[in-house]
Design a protein around this motif. Structure first.
Motif, PDB file in Angstrom:
ATOM      1  N   GLY A   1       0.645  -1.435  -0.210  1.00  0.00           N
ATOM      2  CA  GLY A   1      -0.127   0.051  -0.056  1.00  0.00           C
ATOM      3  C   GLY A   1       0.700   1.150   0.111  1.00  0.00           C
ATOM      4  O   GLY A   1       0.491   2.166  -0.518  1.00  0.00           O
ATOM      5  N   VAL A   2       1.915   1.124   0.728  1.00  0.00           N
ATOM      6  CA  VAL A   2       2.945   2.265   0.848  1.00  0.00           C
ATOM      7  C   VAL A   2       3.430   2.649  -0.760  1.00  0.00           C
ATOM      8  O   VAL A   2       3.387   3.728  -1.329  1.00  0.00           O
ATOM      9  CB  VAL A   2       3.855   2.048   2.001  1.00  0.00           C
ATOM     10  N   ASP A   3       3.934   1.440  -1.398  1.00  0.00           N
ATOM     11  CA  ASP A   3       4.698   1.576  -2.609  1.00  0.00           C
ATOM     12  C   ASP A   3       3.675   1.978  -3.607  1.00  0.00           C
ATOM     13  O   ASP A   3       4.122   2.645  -4.574  1.00  0.00           O
ATOM     14  CB  ASP A   3       5.306   0.151  -3.037  1.00  0.00           C
ATOM     15  N   SER A   4       2.609   1.436  -3.746  1.00  0.00           N
ATOM     16  CA  SER A   4       1.587   1.785  -4.755  1.00  0.00           C
ATOM     17  C   SER A   4       0.684   2.983  -4.582  1.00  0.00           C
ATOM     18  O   SER A   4       0.387   3.470  -5.580  1.00  0.00           O
ATOM     19  CB  SER A   4       0.511   0.527  -4.674  1.00  0.00           C
ATOM     20  N   GLY A   5       0.908   3.493  -3.453  1.00  0.00           N
ATOM     21  CA  GLY A   5       0.013   4.829  -3.307  1.00  0.00           C
ATOM     22  C   GLY A   5      -1.317   4.632  -2.787  1.00  0.00           C
ATOM     23  O   GLY A   5      -2.189   5.534  -2.674  1.00  0.00           O
ATOM     24  N   LEU A   6      -1.567   3.423  -2.326  1.00  0.00           N
ATOM     25  CA  LEU A   6      -2.990   3.157  -1.829  1.00  0.00           C
ATOM     26  C   LEU A   6      -3.362   4.255  -0.752  1.00  0.00           C
ATOM     27  O   LEU A   6      -4.496   4.638  -0.678  1.00  0.00           O
ATOM     28  CB  LEU A   6      -2.728   1.539  -1.581  1.00  0.00           C
ATOM     29  N   TRP A   7      -2.359   4.218   0.359  1.00  0.00           N
ATOM     30  CA  TRP A   7      -2.834   4.918   1.369  1.00  0.00           C
ATOM     31  C   TRP A   7      -2.874   6.361   1.326  1.00  0.00           C
ATOM     32  O   TRP A   7      -3.901   7.195   1.740  1.00  0.00           O
ATOM     33  CB  TRP A   7      -1.673   4.612   2.639  1.00  0.00           C
ATOM     34  N   VAL A   8      -2.091   6.829   0.457  1.00  0.00           N
ATOM     35  CA  VAL A   8      -2.398   8.411  -0.092  1.00  0.00           C
ATOM     36  C   VAL A   8      -3.466   8.696  -0.751  1.00  0.00           C
ATOM     37  O   VAL A   8      -4.269   9.443  -0.294  1.00  0.00           O
ATOM     38  CB  VAL A   8      -1.064   8.839  -0.903  1.00  0.00           C
ATOM     39  N   LEU A   9      -3.987   7.673  -1.357  1.00  0.00           N
ATOM     40  CA  LEU A   9      -5.271   7.781  -2.277  1.00  0.00           C
ATOM     41  C   LEU A   9      -6.265   7.710  -1.195  1.00  0.00           C
ATOM     42  O   LEU A   9      -7.431   8.525  -1.249  1.00  0.00           O
ATOM     43  CB  LEU A   9      -5.161   6.719  -3.359  1.00  0.00           C
ATOM     44  N   MET A  10      -6.244   6.813  -0.363  1.00  0.00           N
ATOM     45  CA  MET A  10      -7.589   6.507   0.464  1.00  0.00           C
ATOM     46  C   MET A  10      -7.696   7.860   1.355  1.00  0.00           C
ATOM     47  O   MET A  10      -8.588   8.214   1.624  1.00  0.00           O
ATOM     48  CB  MET A  10      -7.158   5.414   1.451  1.00  0.00           C
ATOM     49  N   ALA A  11      -6.384   8.382   1.935  1.00  0.00           N
ATOM     50  CA  ALA A  11      -6.388   9.482   2.622  1.00  0.00           C
ATOM     51  C   ALA A  11      -7.108  10.816   1.962  1.00  0.00           C
ATOM     52  O   ALA A  11      -7.883  11.552   2.551  1.00  0.00           O
ATOM     53  CB  ALA A  11      -5.249   9.835   3.190  1.00  0.00           C
ATOM     54  N   GLN A  12      -6.790  10.837   0.408  1.00  0.00           N
ATOM     55  CA  GLN A  12      -7.485  11.837  -0.148  1.00  0.00           C
ATOM     56  C   GLN A  12      -8.992  11.685  -0.420  1.00  0.00           C
ATOM     57  O   GLN A  12      -9.606  12.700  -0.528  1.00  0.00           O
ATOM     58  CB  GLN A  12      -6.619  12.120  -1.394  1.00  0.00           C
TER      59      GLN A  12
END
Length: 443
Positions: A87-98
């Motif tokens: 999730g960190v490497d793929s950008g999952l957590w940034v996307l969900m936070a946004q």
């Protein structure tokens, strides 16, 4: 399916024990303690919160069976680390936070990220089962405070810069130890990390060359989040011990951070004490100094290897270089000693054996000005009993990745006073699971 071996009957523990709770008799006691602690938690301190956390952990372990504890470690936690890192490497957590706190569908997330929806579904399902995500429906999840914070580099990047590129050193430690006769490792040139990855590189070079150097720096930038910092008045009285009676000259070295990475600690210090006299000086290897992207220009950057002679040291200066007209004797003959008010070393000595630390500290000792300079070592002081899990956990990292250790009170006195010849003035405690400040001066 595996079957019991023929010699199981000779073993001191029956296999059926693995299906019984670890310490079921402790459950009523722990529940009572937790209930009492929670009732007063809103008015308590952070130390009270930590005590509740330890008791809750003990409750889970008491109810679990040995098999469940093993499976939690080998399946649950390992799987969670894999999923979180993805999730960190793929950008999952940034996307969900946004996206905010709303319910989010796996298929939509996968499409936005350009990842396989089936793969993402499996990973998020496990994190939901582990309680790290809120499962709302089939392939539908809401973020938690934990997953939101994974979007922060200081939190999320720890899984890449600290774990992803070094984890084999921990997992192979038993093998490393067996091949070395089960002895406590002390050689910084022979570590479990080096063994596991077949390299002769020190961990920092290894992480940097593996492409995770910035991730490690980000993690280190958040190292002290939510914990008291050494310069907090409740921990170490900076004004009374350092600022008062310091050389007021703006050019005098005030605080030298030795091995200070990209300047996290000095940036915090400058923010809290912007009017501290003299220069703030950051020292680290060239590869670290060159990674600095955003650091207050008031902080002097200096490339330095702490195994070598300390360049900020007491030295003789001709009085003729100063403007002091009240003196009427020959100014060329008068000399003044200039040294830093304090030399600061944070979470560095724990990376090295006593032999290496003796060299590092001796370099500092040679540079200190008698009656003026202080050495501040910001490190864990491990209690003989009742150590906090963060302290022992970091000791395990030092053991497996550095062939070094977190030191006890006795070990610090042995290193600093007996081996180096400095005097420990006082050890200022910061609380459980937090580094202390070991204040030293010339003996």
């Amino acid at each position: 399916m595996a079957t019991e071996s023929k010699d199981d009957t000779s073993r001191p523990v029956d296999l059926s024990s693995a299906a019984r709770p670890n310490r079921i008799e402790q459950v009523p006691i722990l529940l009572k303690d937790i209930t009492e602690s929670v009732n007063s938690l809103t008015k308590g301190t952070d130390e009270d919160r930590k005590d509740v956390l330890v008791k809750c952990r003990a409750l889970v372990q008491a109810v679990q069976t040995p098999r469940e504890t093993m499976v939690d470690h080998c399946w649950g936690q390992m799987g969670a680390i894999a999923a979180v890192g993805f999730g960190v490497d793929s950008g999952l957590w940034v996307l969900m936070a946004q996206n905010g706190d709303k319910t989010q569908k796996v298929v939509d997330l996968a499409m936005s990220l350009g990842v396989d929806a089936r793969l993402l579904s499996r990973l998020m399902r496990h994190l939901g089962a582990m309680g790290l995500l809120v499962e709302v429906g089939e392939d539908e999840y809401r973020p938690t405070n934990y997953t939101r914070c994974l979007s922060l580099p200081q939190i999320g990047h720890g899984y890449l810069g600290l774990t992803a590129c070094t984890g084999a050193g921990t997992l192979k430690f038993h093998e490393f130890s067996r091949k070395r006769g089960w002895v406590n490792p002390l050689d910084p040139k022979d570590t479990s990390l080096m063994y596991a990855y077949g390299t002769n590189k020190h961990i920092f070079n290894w992480v940097q060359d593996s492409g995770y150097g910035t991730h490690l720096n980000d993690y280190l930038g958040g190292y002290g989040v939510g914990r008291p910092l050494w310069m907090d008045p409740a921990v170490y009285p900076v004004k009374e011990r350092l600022i008062n009676d310091a050389n007021p000259s703006p050019d005098a070295p005030f605080l030298v951070d030795i091995g200070g990475n990209v300047g996290h600690d000095l940036a915090r210090f400058h923010s809290r004490y912007p009017d501290a006299p003299g220069k703030l000086i950051l020292q680290d290897l060239p590869m670290m100094i060159r990674q600095i992207k955003d650091l207050d220009p008031a902080i002097v950057r200096m490339e330095y290897d702490f195994h070598n002679e300390q360049p900020i040291k007491g030295r003789v200066v001709p009085l003729s270089s100063f403007s002091l007209p009240q003196f009427h004797f020959n100014p060329i003959l008068l000399i003044i000693s200039i040294g830093a008010r304090a030399y600061y070393i944070h979470s560095t000595l724990h990376n090295w054996s006593d032999d290496v630390c003796e060299t590092i500290l001796t370099r500092v000792k040679e540079a200190m000005k008698p009656g003026y300079s202080r050495l501040l070592i910001n490190e864990f002081v491990v209690p003989q009993i009742g150590a906090h899990w963060e302290t022992t956990g970091l000791d395990m990292l030092m053991l497996t990745l550095f062939s070094s250790e977190q030191r006890t009170n006795k070990a610090w006195y042995d290193l600093v006073e007996r081996r180096v010849g400095l005097k420990i003035v006082k050890i200022w405690s910061s609380g459980k699971g937090v580094e202390s400040v070991i204040e030293c001066e010339l003996a």
